[in-house]
Design an enzyme around this catalytic site. Structure first.
Site, PDB file in Angstrom:
ATOM      1  N   GLY A 256      43.492  34.816  29.830  1.00 65.61           N
ATOM      2  CA  GLY A 256      42.037  34.778  29.934  1.00 65.61           C
ATOM      3  C   GLY A 256      41.368  33.560  29.322  1.00 65.61           C
ATOM      4  O   GLY A 256      40.139  33.476  29.331  1.00 65.61           O
ATOM      5  N   ARG A 338      36.989  31.803  46.325  1.00 70.09           N
ATOM      6  CA  ARG A 338      36.372  32.152  45.044  1.00 70.09           C
ATOM      7  C   ARG A 338      34.851  32.052  45.027  1.00 70.09           C
ATOM      8  O   ARG A 338      34.195  32.789  44.320  1.00 70.09           O
ATOM      9  CB  ARG A 338      37.017  31.368  43.899  1.00 70.09           C
ATOM     10  CG  ARG A 338      38.498  31.738  43.713  1.00 70.09           C
ATOM     11  CD  ARG A 338      39.123  31.180  42.449  1.00 70.09           C
ATOM     12  NE  ARG A 338      38.621  31.820  41.259  1.00 70.09           N
ATOM     13  CZ  ARG A 338      37.710  31.307  40.452  1.00 70.09           C
ATOM     14  NH1 ARG A 338      37.219  30.106  40.713  1.00 70.09           N
ATOM     15  NH2 ARG A 338      37.290  31.955  39.400  1.00 70.09           N
ATOM     16  N   CYS A 369      34.484  31.256  61.201  1.00 69.53           N
ATOM     17  CA  CYS A 369      33.350  31.811  61.940  1.00 69.53           C
ATOM     18  C   CYS A 369      32.706  32.892  61.090  1.00 69.53           C
ATOM     19  O   CYS A 369      32.853  34.091  61.370  1.00 69.53           O
ATOM     20  CB  CYS A 369      33.823  32.378  63.263  1.00 69.53           C
ATOM     21  SG  CYS A 369      34.170  31.073  64.397  1.00 69.53           S
TER      22      CYS A 369
HETATM   23  N1  LLP Z   1      47.545  38.974  32.143  1.00 71.46           N
HETATM   24  C1  LLP Z   1      47.041  39.965  32.878  1.00 71.46           C
HETATM   25  C2  LLP Z   1      47.499  41.325  32.657  1.00 71.46           C
HETATM   26  C3  LLP Z   1      46.076  39.691  33.862  1.00 71.46           C
HETATM   27  O1  LLP Z   1      45.580  40.690  34.575  1.00 71.46           O
HETATM   28  C4  LLP Z   1      45.666  38.358  34.084  1.00 71.46           C
HETATM   29  C5  LLP Z   1      44.688  38.034  35.119  1.00 71.46           C
HETATM   30  C6  LLP Z   1      46.235  37.346  33.288  1.00 71.46           C
HETATM   31  C7  LLP Z   1      47.170  37.694  32.316  1.00 71.46           C
HETATM   32  C8  LLP Z   1      45.885  35.904  33.450  1.00 71.46           C
HETATM   33  O2  LLP Z   1      44.550  35.638  33.209  1.00 71.46           O
HETATM   34  P1  LLP Z   1      44.056  34.109  33.195  1.00 71.46           P
HETATM   35  O3  LLP Z   1      44.687  33.432  32.016  1.00 71.46           O
HETATM   36  O4  LLP Z   1      44.510  33.481  34.471  1.00 71.46           O
HETATM   37  O5  LLP Z   1      42.596  34.204  33.119  1.00 71.46           O
HETATM   38  N2  LLP Z   1      41.334  36.138  40.933  1.00 71.46           N
HETATM   39  C9  LLP Z   1      40.479  35.928  39.777  1.00 71.46           C
HETATM   40  C10 LLP Z   1      41.232  36.083  38.490  1.00 71.46           C
HETATM   41  C11 LLP Z   1      41.824  37.441  38.316  1.00 71.46           C
HETATM   42  C12 LLP Z   1      42.614  37.545  37.061  1.00 71.46           C
HETATM   43  C13 LLP Z   1      43.379  38.802  37.022  1.00 71.46           C
HETATM   44  N3  LLP Z   1      44.229  38.933  35.887  1.00 71.46           N
HETATM   45  C14 LLP Z   1      39.857  34.545  39.874  1.00 71.46           C
HETATM   46  O6  LLP Z   1      40.074  33.868  40.873  1.00 71.46           O
HETATM   47  O7  LLP Z   1      39.111  34.146  38.981  1.00 71.46           O
END
Ligand code: LLP
Length: 440
Positions: A256, A338, A369
């Protein structure tokens, strides 16, 4: 020479050369676009490796040897990435048999893989055990029982973690705020579900409870939020120790860590944040009388996002008098959903005209489209922007290729890796024949 885009070079791997062209990792985007065609995903491999090393050294400093960094591979999943992770000594987080299969095909050592997802079917569980996945991160009691049954059938004891929701709203976009209790993910600590699940896990004979996991959300910029999550999780570990005599050896604090997409976003100092978490975990563990658990982090976006860029060719510039100007490119929501999905901000730059003044405000739109096929609204571009120009959308290394689709039967672009002045195709461009390959 007047540089008009200095503020928009939001990552240190971006530069402008003497021809006024945008460069990624020192390579001219025009040269790469001519060689590989557009739309094109570029990935700065040197940058990805540098990020892995920065994380690994930060956790080593903060936690000594008792720590792991797991790349959350949902951010970008293809064989080349898993090869990088293997070479850099990173763990991985996988969320489906598809990601597991890709990692296996890349020769990734699966004992270092953590298998997530809020709904693992019996087939998923079997596939993961066949692949020798090291840890299952479990999200429900049904799943815990299913993992235990399958482990029993194989005569093994499967390592597991329980995914918990500490009940924190990370003040981020709702759809990615997964640490809140009202979530499809995890067992809630505030609701008592986490304790019940722990009792269940401790009663199972064919699983080994190794600890707990939490992921509070994505695009988090405030270090305090990670400390709050660590606080709740450590207190839970202490509670479980005092009530059930089980002292969790591992605590996975998820991913995150926020990444700037535009010059307006703050920059999170990740090594500093990890250092603060290290100090906090050390002190609080001592205070609570628990052994410091092995700490895992699971960054996805912050490993790959700003390694990436998508290059498009402009097809048309349409002015609707009295309203706005639309600049259409040869990609869009199929390679980057996104903006359509989350309203995400991006920096879009005229890759060949970096030294021109930007006086035209336009919406950059895709080729599908569908009116919602927008990459970004109100983008500042040079007045001379015209058919054949290249536009570069920055910071597309995470959740772009992995969320791409074939809507309108648009083939997905290739992924090209840049390393030490060289360029290698990691994923080839989809062909029209690929699009009909599954049609019977
Ligand atoms: N660990 C778990 C359990 C997660 O669910 C996620 C992301 C991460 C790690 C990694 O998080 P990051 O470091 O990448 O923020 N599709 C969305 C993001 C969804 C994230 C879901 N889980 C977007 O395009 O922003």
């Amino acid at each position: 020479m007047i540089m008009r885009y200095e503020n928009d070079l939001i990552c240190e791997n971006l530069s402008v050369n003497n021809a006024g062209h945008l460069c990624l990792g020192g390579q001219d985007v025009e040269v790469l676009a001519k060689r590989f065609g557009t739309p094109l995903y570029l990935m700065d491999e040197d940058h990805i490796r540098a990020r892995c090393r920065a994380y690994l050294s930060a956790v080593k400093d903060a936690f000594g040897g008792r720590c792991r960094v797991l790349y959350a591979s949902k951010a970008a999943s293809y064989k080349y990435i898993y090869e990088i992770m293997r070479e850099e000594g990173m763990g991985i987080d996988v969320v489906s048999p598809g990601e597991i299969h890709t990692a296996v095909c890349a020769g990734y050592p699966m004992e270092n893989a953590f298998f997530h997802s809020n709904n693992k079917s019996d087939d998923d569980i079997r596939a993961a055990m066949d692949a020798g996945v090291g840890y299952f991160v479990s999200d429900s009691s049904e799943e815990l029982l299913a993992i235990d049954r399958e482990a029993a059938a194989r005569g093994i004891r499967q390592n597991i973690l329980l995914r918990l929701t500490p009940g924190i709203d990370p003040h981020t976009f709702e759809a990615v705020a997964t640490g809140k209790v009202d979530s499809k993910f995890g067992f809630g600590i505030p609701t008592g579900e986490a304790e019940k699940a722990t009792k269940l896990a401790l009663s199972l004979k064919n699983t080994v409870l190794c600890g707990f996991h939490s992921h509070i959300g994505s695009q988090v910029f405030e270090p305090d939020i990670f400390l709050r999550a660590a606080d709740i999780m450590l207190r839970f570990i202490a509670l479980v120790k005092s009530k059930y005599g089980f002292e969790a050896p591992m605590l996975n604090l998820g991913g995150g860590f926020g990444v700037p997409y535009t010059a307006k976003n703050p920059k999170l100092d990740i090594p500093k944040t990890i250092g603060e978490i290290g100090t906090f975990v050390g002190h609080l563990s001592d205070e609570l009388g628990i052994k410091r658990p092995e700490i895992c982090f699971e960054p996805g976006r912050s490993i790959v996002a700003d390694a990436g860029m998508t290059v498009y060719t402009v097809g048309s510039v349409k002015e609707v008098p009295g309203y706005r100007t639309y600049v259409s490119v040869n990609g869009g929501m199929t390679d980057n959903i996104r903006y359509a999905l989350y309203g995400s901000a991006y920096t879009i730059l005229p890759a060949l005209k970096m030294n021109e003044a930007r006086e035209l405000t336009a919406d950059v739109v895709g080729r599908c489209c569908e009116s919602g096929d927008i990459l970004q609204k109100n983008v500042l571009l040079p007045r001379s922007i015209a058919r054949g120009d290249l536009l570069a959308c920055l910071t597309t290394g995470a959740y772009n290729y992995s969320m791409a689709s074939n809507y309108n039967r648009v083939p997905r672009p290739p992924v090209v890796m840049l390393h030490g002045g060289e360029a290698t195709v990691a994923v080839r461009r989809e062909t029209w024949d690929d699009l009909v390959a599954l049609d019977l």
